[in-house]
Design a protein around this motif. Sequence first.
Motif: not given
Length: 383
Positions: A98-114, A161-165
């Motif tokens: 389910x996590x992959x269905x929602x975020x794809x390969x978006x980095x785990x530690x950055x998924x709060x941005x999603x 502003x400190x957001x990872x690319x």
Amino acid sequence: MSMLVTQQPYLRQTQVDPEPPPALVSGPIAWVRAHLLSSPLNIAMTVITLYLAYLVFVPLIKFALIDAVWTGQDREACLAGPGGGEVGACWAYVRARFSYFVYGSYPWEQRWRVDVFFVLTAIGVVWMLWLDAPRRSLGAIYFFIIYPIVSFILLSGWSAIGLTIVDTSLWGGILVTLIVSIVGIVFSLPFGVVLALGRRSALPAIRLASVIFIEVIRGVPLITVLFMANTMLPLFLPGNMTPDRLLRPLVGVAIFAAAYMAEVVRGGLQAIPKGQYEGAMSLGLGYWTMMRLVVLPQALRIVIPGIVNVFIALFKDTTLVSIVGIFDLLRTIEATLTDPTWSTPTTRFSGYAFAAVFYFIFCFGMSRYSLAIERRFARGHKR
């Protein structure tokens, strides 16, 4: 001499509420008799429909609920048992991926941005669709200007502003599906308004250009537009510039949706009485002021159901971006089907069933909203 007034026992002293009509005249039973059992033909059609529904929905319910597997760690949970019993949908596989269905390969530690992006999306959608929402003009500014900019910075990142690319090649799943849909909605509506005004322009060059654009785009399928945007867009840019792989289908979807939106808006403009134009011009309003304050608010209000219908079609058509290599929800599901950990006969059907439920929830919700708007406007016209 005083008169003695006596109360008669057969006279009622209080008013009694009327009794409801009999069930055979009004209510569910009357509705069934009037619509389903009113004639031999209707009875035959009702029986055939119920039989077909039985053939379709009973196996579907057994597959999705009764024989489904809800928990498990790997494919063994979703295989038939030693006795050869039937196994339905493998929801354990959907839970595991389910996590992959929602975020794809978006980095785990950055998924709060999603997650923040999803919240911003919900705020903008509710603000725009709620007709009685306060300060809806500010809601339009938020949804069409502030929200796209903030979402782009939030998801892509900005080192200042400190957001990872985060490269768009890592985006996927429901995130990409919503991005493609929202970009098509945000850009197609204003662009469609401009095209609709251009098609009704008194200047022949502008009117001809608008007509050609609308008819050419509406005359080809979306998949053709996506392929053209994927291959032709880099040719219109300088040699040292390469458009992002996600940006290409976004441009194609926005252009395609704008052409259909233009025809919807044009219908609303034609529905405005001529007296509205004459009244605005008699007040000394210029063309753009007249359109902004008088004509367009009325026209867009009339065609809200049509606009929602375009959005429904656009939301379903986003699955086509998978053909040009974009990992939307459908593509992420297909990517997980090659995982031997969950390779079972029902895994593929379970993944597609999850996608079907996702699209049904969103499309059904938009269709009900469109129906509610139509009923509300119908009551307003009756008054």
